[in-house]
Design a protein around this motif. Sequence first.
Motif, PDB file in Angstrom:
ATOM      1  N   UNK A  55       0.788  -1.120  -0.128  1.00 50.94           N
ATOM      2  CA  UNK A  55       0.003  -0.072   0.039  1.00 50.94           C
ATOM      3  C   UNK A  55       0.773   1.335  -0.091  1.00 50.94           C
ATOM      4  N   UNK A  56       0.396   2.339  -0.591  1.00 53.34           N
ATOM      5  CA  UNK A  56       1.162   3.678  -0.524  1.00 53.34           C
ATOM      6  C   UNK A  56      -0.069   4.651  -0.269  1.00 53.34           C
ATOM      7  N   UNK A  57       0.303   5.675   0.424  1.00 57.86           N
ATOM      8  CA  UNK A  57      -0.545   6.842   0.581  1.00 57.86           C
ATOM      9  C   UNK A  57      -0.037   8.194  -0.124  1.00 57.86           C
ATOM     10  N   UNK A  58      -0.829   8.837  -0.858  1.00 62.52           N
ATOM     11  CA  UNK A  58      -0.352  10.216  -1.598  1.00 62.52           C
ATOM     12  C   UNK A  58       0.949   9.937  -2.206  1.00 62.52           C
ATOM     13  N   UNK A  59       1.285   8.904  -3.039  1.00 59.86           N
ATOM     14  CA  UNK A  59       2.466   8.785  -3.735  1.00 59.86           C
ATOM     15  C   UNK A  59       3.712   8.479  -2.970  1.00 59.86           C
ATOM     16  N   UNK A  60       3.600   8.294  -1.561  1.00 67.15           N
ATOM     17  CA  UNK A  60       4.765   7.962  -0.814  1.00 67.15           C
ATOM     18  C   UNK A  60       5.260   6.498  -0.929  1.00 67.15           C
ATOM     19  N   UNK A  61       6.116   6.203  -0.112  1.00 72.72           N
ATOM     20  CA  UNK A  61       6.691   4.976  -0.175  1.00 72.72           C
ATOM     21  C   UNK A  61       5.941   3.941   0.036  1.00 72.72           C
ATOM     22  N   UNK A  62       5.832   2.658  -0.577  1.00 73.28           N
ATOM     23  CA  UNK A  62       4.846   1.471  -0.312  1.00 73.28           C
ATOM     24  C   UNK A  62       5.461   0.812   0.949  1.00 73.28           C
ATOM     25  N   UNK A  63       4.212   0.130   1.556  1.00 78.14           N
ATOM     26  CA  UNK A  63       4.261  -0.498   2.618  1.00 78.14           C
ATOM     27  C   UNK A  63       3.838  -1.820   2.644  1.00 78.14           C
ATOM     28  N   UNK A  80      -7.219  16.752   5.567  1.00 79.94           N
ATOM     29  CA  UNK A  80      -6.431  16.661   4.501  1.00 79.94           C
ATOM     30  C   UNK A  80      -7.034  15.622   3.631  1.00 79.94           C
ATOM     31  N   UNK A  81      -6.904  15.529   2.364  1.00 79.68           N
ATOM     32  CA  UNK A  81      -7.028  14.823   1.407  1.00 79.68           C
ATOM     33  C   UNK A  81      -5.993  13.698   1.184  1.00 79.68           C
ATOM     34  N   UNK A  82      -6.547  12.466   0.896  1.00 81.67           N
ATOM     35  CA  UNK A  82      -5.497  11.140   0.827  1.00 81.67           C
ATOM     36  C   UNK A  82      -5.951  10.349  -0.351  1.00 81.67           C
ATOM     37  N   UNK A  83      -4.981   9.843  -1.111  1.00 80.26           N
ATOM     38  CA  UNK A  83      -5.199   9.042  -2.118  1.00 80.26           C
ATOM     39  C   UNK A  83      -4.431   7.620  -1.727  1.00 80.26           C
ATOM     40  N   UNK A  84      -5.016   6.573  -1.861  1.00 79.38           N
ATOM     41  CA  UNK A  84      -4.164   5.469  -1.501  1.00 79.38           C
ATOM     42  C   UNK A  84      -4.309   4.541  -2.660  1.00 79.38           C
ATOM     43  N   UNK A  85      -3.084   3.824  -2.927  1.00 74.58           N
ATOM     44  CA  UNK A  85      -2.985   2.748  -3.810  1.00 74.58           C
ATOM     45  C   UNK A  85      -2.608   1.410  -3.127  1.00 74.58           C
ATOM     46  N   UNK A  86      -3.104   0.575  -3.922  1.00 68.93           N
ATOM     47  CA  UNK A  86      -2.785  -1.110  -3.342  1.00 68.93           C
ATOM     48  C   UNK A  86      -2.587  -1.647  -4.557  1.00 68.93           C
ATOM     49  N   UNK A  97      -3.485  -2.419 -13.682  1.00 68.34           N
ATOM     50  CA  UNK A  97      -3.068  -1.044 -12.586  1.00 68.34           C
ATOM     51  C   UNK A  97      -3.337  -1.546 -11.422  1.00 68.34           C
ATOM     52  N   UNK A  98      -2.685  -0.744 -10.474  1.00 67.72           N
ATOM     53  CA  UNK A  98      -3.046  -1.014  -9.039  1.00 67.72           C
ATOM     54  C   UNK A  98      -4.372  -0.548  -8.867  1.00 67.72           C
ATOM     55  N   UNK A  99      -4.873  -0.770  -7.589  1.00 65.48           N
ATOM     56  CA  UNK A  99      -6.447  -0.216  -7.215  1.00 65.48           C
ATOM     57  C   UNK A  99      -5.963   1.201  -6.357  1.00 65.48           C
ATOM     58  N   UNK A 100      -6.837   2.355  -6.888  1.00 63.17           N
ATOM     59  CA  UNK A 100      -6.507   3.600  -6.489  1.00 63.17           C
ATOM     60  C   UNK A 100      -7.881   4.276  -5.902  1.00 63.17           C
ATOM     61  N   UNK A 101      -7.844   4.866  -4.561  1.00 64.75           N
ATOM     62  CA  UNK A 101      -9.056   5.473  -4.413  1.00 64.75           C
ATOM     63  C   UNK A 101      -8.679   6.860  -3.541  1.00 64.75           C
ATOM     64  N   UNK A 102      -9.448   7.685  -3.362  1.00 61.56           N
ATOM     65  CA  UNK A 102      -9.136   8.911  -2.655  1.00 61.56           C
ATOM     66  C   UNK A 102     -10.445   9.361  -1.555  1.00 61.56           C
ATOM     67  N   UNK A 103      -9.893   9.860  -0.485  1.00 60.11           N
ATOM     68  CA  UNK A 103     -10.804  10.345   0.674  1.00 60.11           C
ATOM     69  C   UNK A 103     -10.452  11.805   0.889  1.00 60.11           C
TER      70      UNK A 103
END
Length: 103
Positions: A55-63, A80-86, A97-103
Amino acid sequence: VYPSGPLAATGPATHPCLPPGTPQGLSLDVGTQKQVTAAWSAPASDGGGQVTYQTAINGGPGVDVGTATSHTFANLANFAGYSVTVTAANGAGSSQPPATTSA
């Protein structure tokens, strides 16, 4: 042709031949204590191997979260707004592509 001797009973090694599909149903739960929890379901196809997730949040490093299907990001700024990628992965590669969503 299978090997002979003590390894013969194990048969051929199995390796995934395709990367897994995209994780499904990614959703975010914005907590009240500066945190966001991402949850998702396994991809429709595992590509023939065990799937692990990153997972990654706002384009940061993956966990790397192993085989878990949720992850909580903590110590975030409120309002704040957040975009998460899995991304799902197996021995053959990563979901595209990876799964992406925002809140």
